[in-house]
Motif scaffolding. Structure first.
Motif, PDB file in Angstrom:
ATOM      1  N   MET A   1      58.970  41.490  36.143  1.00 33.61           N
ATOM      2  CA  MET A   1      58.058  40.385  36.253  1.00 33.61           C
ATOM      3  C   MET A   1      56.548  40.509  35.975  1.00 33.61           C
ATOM      4  O   MET A   1      55.865  41.353  36.540  1.00 33.61           O
ATOM      5  N   LYS A   2      56.124  39.774  35.285  1.00 34.81           N
ATOM      6  CA  LYS A   2      54.556  40.087  35.014  1.00 34.81           C
ATOM      7  C   LYS A   2      53.750  39.478  36.002  1.00 34.81           C
ATOM      8  O   LYS A   2      53.888  38.793  36.723  1.00 34.81           O
ATOM      9  N   ARG A   3      52.608  40.304  36.213  1.00 34.33           N
ATOM     10  CA  ARG A   3      51.989  40.074  37.660  1.00 34.33           C
ATOM     11  C   ARG A   3      50.352  39.850  37.201  1.00 34.33           C
ATOM     12  O   ARG A   3      49.972  40.465  36.077  1.00 34.33           O
ATOM     13  N   ILE A   4      49.909  38.730  37.488  1.00 32.33           N
ATOM     14  CA  ILE A   4      48.526  38.372  37.075  1.00 32.33           C
ATOM     15  C   ILE A   4      47.738  38.068  38.391  1.00 32.33           C
ATOM     16  O   ILE A   4      48.321  37.144  39.041  1.00 32.33           O
ATOM     17  N   ALA A   5      46.399  38.335  38.377  1.00 33.25           N
ATOM     18  CA  ALA A   5      45.535  38.112  39.567  1.00 33.25           C
ATOM     19  C   ALA A   5      45.107  36.597  39.352  1.00 33.25           C
ATOM     20  O   ALA A   5      44.641  36.161  38.189  1.00 33.25           O
ATOM     21  N   ILE A   6      45.275  35.807  40.244  1.00 32.11           N
ATOM     22  CA  ILE A   6      44.745  34.145  40.181  1.00 32.11           C
ATOM     23  C   ILE A   6      43.382  34.212  40.881  1.00 32.11           C
ATOM     24  O   ILE A   6      43.317  34.523  41.971  1.00 32.11           O
ATOM     25  N   GLN A   7      42.527  33.375  40.381  1.00 32.21           N
ATOM     26  CA  GLN A   7      41.231  33.268  40.920  1.00 32.21           C
ATOM     27  C   GLN A   7      41.648  31.613  41.127  1.00 32.21           C
ATOM     28  O   GLN A   7      41.363  30.749  40.532  1.00 32.21           O
ATOM     29  N   ARG A   8      41.563  31.380  42.486  1.00 33.41           N
ATOM     30  CA  ARG A   8      41.469  29.853  43.213  1.00 33.41           C
ATOM     31  C   ARG A   8      40.204  29.255  42.974  1.00 33.41           C
ATOM     32  O   ARG A   8      39.343  30.082  43.502  1.00 33.41           O
ATOM     33  N   CYS A   9      40.179  28.133  42.807  1.00 41.74           N
ATOM     34  CA  CYS A   9      39.059  27.426  42.636  1.00 41.74           C
ATOM     35  C   CYS A   9      38.456  26.898  43.869  1.00 41.74           C
ATOM     36  O   CYS A   9      39.141  26.916  44.985  1.00 41.74           O
ATOM     37  N   CYS A  10      37.038  26.618  44.054  1.00 37.27           N
ATOM     38  CA  CYS A  10      36.629  26.312  45.298  1.00 37.27           C
ATOM     39  C   CYS A  10      36.916  24.849  45.585  1.00 37.27           C
ATOM     40  O   CYS A  10      37.186  24.604  46.873  1.00 37.27           O
ATOM     41  N   SER A  11      37.289  24.073  44.792  1.00 38.99           N
ATOM     42  CA  SER A  11      37.799  22.665  45.182  1.00 38.99           C
ATOM     43  C   SER A  11      38.952  22.532  45.466  1.00 38.99           C
ATOM     44  O   SER A  11      39.355  21.649  46.471  1.00 38.99           O
ATOM     45  N   THR A  12      39.987  23.278  45.047  1.00 36.24           N
ATOM     46  CA  THR A  12      41.347  23.080  45.017  1.00 36.24           C
ATOM     47  C   THR A  12      41.974  23.204  46.544  1.00 36.24           C
ATOM     48  O   THR A  12      42.700  22.334  46.974  1.00 36.24           O
ATOM     49  N   GLU A  67      40.209  44.596  38.432  1.00 31.32           N
ATOM     50  CA  GLU A  67      40.100  45.879  37.479  1.00 31.32           C
ATOM     51  C   GLU A  67      40.910  47.127  38.405  1.00 31.32           C
ATOM     52  O   GLU A  67      41.612  47.882  37.991  1.00 31.32           O
ATOM     53  N   LYS A  68      40.552  46.916  39.890  1.00 30.44           N
ATOM     54  CA  LYS A  68      40.954  48.155  40.534  1.00 30.44           C
ATOM     55  C   LYS A  68      42.646  47.891  40.711  1.00 30.44           C
ATOM     56  O   LYS A  68      43.346  48.942  40.763  1.00 30.44           O
ATOM     57  N   GLU A  69      43.291  46.740  40.764  1.00 31.40           N
ATOM     58  CA  GLU A  69      44.520  46.433  40.624  1.00 31.40           C
ATOM     59  C   GLU A  69      45.124  46.589  39.396  1.00 31.40           C
ATOM     60  O   GLU A  69      46.282  46.708  39.213  1.00 31.40           O
ATOM     61  N   GLY A  70      44.405  46.952  38.057  1.00 33.78           N
ATOM     62  CA  GLY A  70      44.856  46.805  37.022  1.00 33.78           C
ATOM     63  C   GLY A  70      45.599  45.628  36.458  1.00 33.78           C
ATOM     64  O   GLY A  70      46.493  45.508  35.601  1.00 33.78           O
ATOM     65  N   LEU A  71      45.014  44.451  36.881  1.00 29.31           N
ATOM     66  CA  LEU A  71      45.363  43.048  36.672  1.00 29.31           C
ATOM     67  C   LEU A  71      44.383  42.298  35.832  1.00 29.31           C
ATOM     68  O   LEU A  71      43.555  42.358  35.868  1.00 29.31           O
ATOM     69  N   GLN A  72      44.958  41.565  34.767  1.00 29.03           N
ATOM     70  CA  GLN A  72      44.187  40.376  34.048  1.00 29.03           C
ATOM     71  C   GLN A  72      44.155  39.558  35.105  1.00 29.03           C
ATOM     72  O   GLN A  72      44.664  39.184  36.278  1.00 29.03           O
ATOM     73  N   VAL A  73      42.690  38.444  35.062  1.00 26.47           N
ATOM     74  CA  VAL A  73      42.474  37.584  35.931  1.00 26.47           C
ATOM     75  C   VAL A  73      42.854  36.067  35.209  1.00 26.47           C
ATOM     76  O   VAL A  73      42.431  35.996  34.222  1.00 26.47           O
ATOM     77  N   LEU A  74      43.736  35.316  35.854  1.00 27.17           N
ATOM     78  CA  LEU A  74      43.858  34.001  35.598  1.00 27.17           C
ATOM     79  C   LEU A  74      43.362  33.003  36.236  1.00 27.17           C
ATOM     80  O   LEU A  74      43.248  32.889  37.492  1.00 27.17           O
ATOM     81  N   THR A  75      42.539  31.805  35.378  1.00 24.30           N
ATOM     82  CA  THR A  75      41.957  30.997  36.008  1.00 24.30           C
ATOM     83  C   THR A  75      42.460  29.458  35.699  1.00 24.30           C
ATOM     84  O   THR A  75      42.720  29.629  34.522  1.00 24.30           O
ATOM     85  N   PHE A  76      42.630  28.827  36.516  1.00 21.49           N
ATOM     86  CA  PHE A  76      43.020  27.338  36.039  1.00 21.49           C
ATOM     87  C   PHE A  76      41.958  26.209  36.347  1.00 21.49           C
ATOM     88  O   PHE A  76      42.051  25.154  36.303  1.00 21.49           O
ATOM     89  N   CYS A  77      40.604  26.775  36.251  1.00 26.08           N
ATOM     90  CA  CYS A  77      39.421  25.825  36.445  1.00 26.08           C
ATOM     91  C   CYS A  77      38.722  26.137  35.013  1.00 26.08           C
ATOM     92  O   CYS A  77      38.408  27.640  34.909  1.00 26.08           O
ATOM     93  N   ASN A  78      37.997  25.341  34.613  1.00 27.59           N
ATOM     94  CA  ASN A  78      37.263  25.509  33.352  1.00 27.59           C
ATOM     95  C   ASN A  78      36.082  26.210  33.930  1.00 27.59           C
ATOM     96  O   ASN A  78      35.345  27.217  33.125  1.00 27.59           O
TER      97      ASN A  78
END
Lengths: 287, 168
Positions: A1-12, A67-78
């Motif tokens: 399973m691919k793992r990706i770091a998620i950036q949660r937004c301040c408003s959500t 980067e420390k975790e070796g993961l890409q960062v995914l954002t769902f907020c523009n």
């Protein structure tokens, strides 16, 4: 399973939990595990207007943790997307800025190296479109959708991932995978007005109404959004305009993860469509 | 006017507390770069691309560029229309001279917070983010509600934000 770091937004977490639950649910169905990194904080976007240095440090902090975790960062907020990508761009291209920011990060034992990538949810999903195609369980036939990309997903070109997706049709393609029809409309790339709602609600809502009327005129029965601030503008603010009689006829909107979730047959509670302010219960008739 | 010298007067007038911002502004003003604002020949592509300028006559990106080039810092940094820019980047994307107009306006906002009169809403936002580390503050109760929905716990403070802007 691919793992990706998620950036949660301040408003959500406060106003749009359904965007988080639907995004998590869609990603997991597609075989992707969203990873929440401890101490991932604000992306820095709200600091850009006060203090560019503080903004860069906030963005770089999250990037360096990923980067420390070796993961890409995914954002769902523009906003988060532009913020992180612009910080990455500045730090990667200016050694002085990088050294200055790293001196701040060093106090937390962190360092920005510039070894990861920041991707927007829509860019990520289009990169696995075959997988999505194969996972669809029911198509939304006959639904006319106006896609709203949102400014900071598209501009500025040297910062966002533009060249890879030129002409920008990936959102339309993602909507059409669900069986819905993506219509063409003139105000598609215009600003929704969300960033200045707090400072000047009058101008902000005039921008919003202009977009709504244009999409309706073009024959849309639904707007599709992939940014929490745009969604708050199209859903919460539009709902208020309708309730106050400042807009005669509205145009409902849906988050892309909710639309895709319906086509993937995901759990209704996770999609949280009943949590949207403007009624969307009718959408099930299209399934 | 000789190339590379036209902005020196305006830059000298400005005493900046933040070197990093001064550096960014210098880059944006620099005559020798195509992206410098002095490359503006007032074609007004930015004005006609701007969604705000079409609705609000008082706001015009080219006006902000001109005011900067004329060194009208007092008026510029107190201009309330500065805050109407939504950072949609339509102007920057279309500028035939490659001027980073939206980034320039962001730098102006930074300077206005330090030297001018930011609107009360901006001051309030600054207060909130300094204390909570985010614009929509979270507490333990919010995290409990999140846990019930299967969402992860989020930090309720941010050390970087507090340390960088909280000390002022």
């Amino acid at each position: 399973m691919k793992r990706i770091a998620i950036q949660r937004c301040c408003s959500t977490p406060v106003l749009l939990k359904q965007y988080e639950t639907s995004t998590d649910s869609v990603l997991r169905r597609l075989g992707v595990e969203p990873v929440d990194i401890q101490n991932f904080g604000c992306c820095g976007y709200p600091l850009r207007t006060f203090d560019l240095e503080a903004y860069l440090a906030c963005s770089a902090k999250n990037i360096s943790l990923a980067e420390k975790e070796g993961l890409q960062v995914l954002t769902f907020c523009n906003g988060c997307y532009l913020s992180l990508r612009q910080a990455y761009h500045y730090l990667k291209n200016d050694d002085n800025v990088k050294a200055g920011t790293n001196a701040i990060l060093a106090q937390d034992g962190l360092v920005f190296r510039g070894t990861t990538e920041i991707v927007h949810l829509l860019h990520f999903l289009i990169s696995i479109k075959e997988k999505i195609h194969d996972s669809i369980t029911s198509h939304l036939k006959g639904l006319k959708v106006a896609t709203h990309y949102g400014c900071q997903l598209m501009r500025p070109r040297e910062v966002v991932d533009f060249t890879q997706h030129k002409p920008p049709l990936f959102f339309d393609e993602l909507v059409e995978i669900t069986g819905a029809e993506s219509i063409s409309w003139a105000a598609k790339q215009d600003c929704c007005g969300a960033p200045i709602y707090g400072l000047n609600p009058d101008i902000s809502t005039r921008l919003l109404v202009k977009k709504i009327l244009n999409a309706k005129e073009a024959g849309a029965s639904l707007l599709c959004i992939a940014c929490p601030f745009c969604q708050l503008q199209f859903d919460h603010v539009q709902h208020r305009l309708l309730a106050e009689g400042r807009l005669d006829q509205g145009l409902p909107c849906i988050l892309y993860t909710q639309l895709l979730g319906l086509a993937l047959g995901l759990d209704e509670e996770a999609l949280g469509i009943q949590k949207n302010k403007i009624d969307l219960t009718w959408i099930k008739d299209f399934l | 006017m000789e190339k590379g010298t036209c902005n020196q007067g305006t830059q000298r007038k400005l005493v900046l507390s933040n070197e990093r911002i001064a550096g960014l502004l210098k880059e944006l003003l620099d005559c020798s770069e195509a992206q410098g604002i002095s490359a503006c020949f007032m074609c007004r592509t930015c004005s006609s691309s701007c969604p705000i300028a079409t609705l609000e006559k008082g706001f015009d990106p080219v006006k902000l560029i001109r005011m900067c080039l004329y060194g009208l810092w007092d008026q510029l940094l107190r201009d309330p229309t500065l805050w109407l820019c939504t950072s949609c980047y339509a102007c920057q994307e279309r500028c035939p001279q490659g001027i980073k107009i939206a980034d320039f306006i962001t730098v102006l906002k930074n300077l206005a917070v330090k030297k001018g009169e930011p609107p009360p809403g901006i001051k309030a936002q600054r207060e909130i983010i300094t204390q909570a580390g985010r614009v929509y503050p979270l507490d333990e109760f919010d995290n409990k509600k999140r846990a019930k929905m299967g969402l992860p716990e989020l930090p309720t403070t941010c050390t970087v934000v507090g340390r960088l802007i909280g000390a002022e």
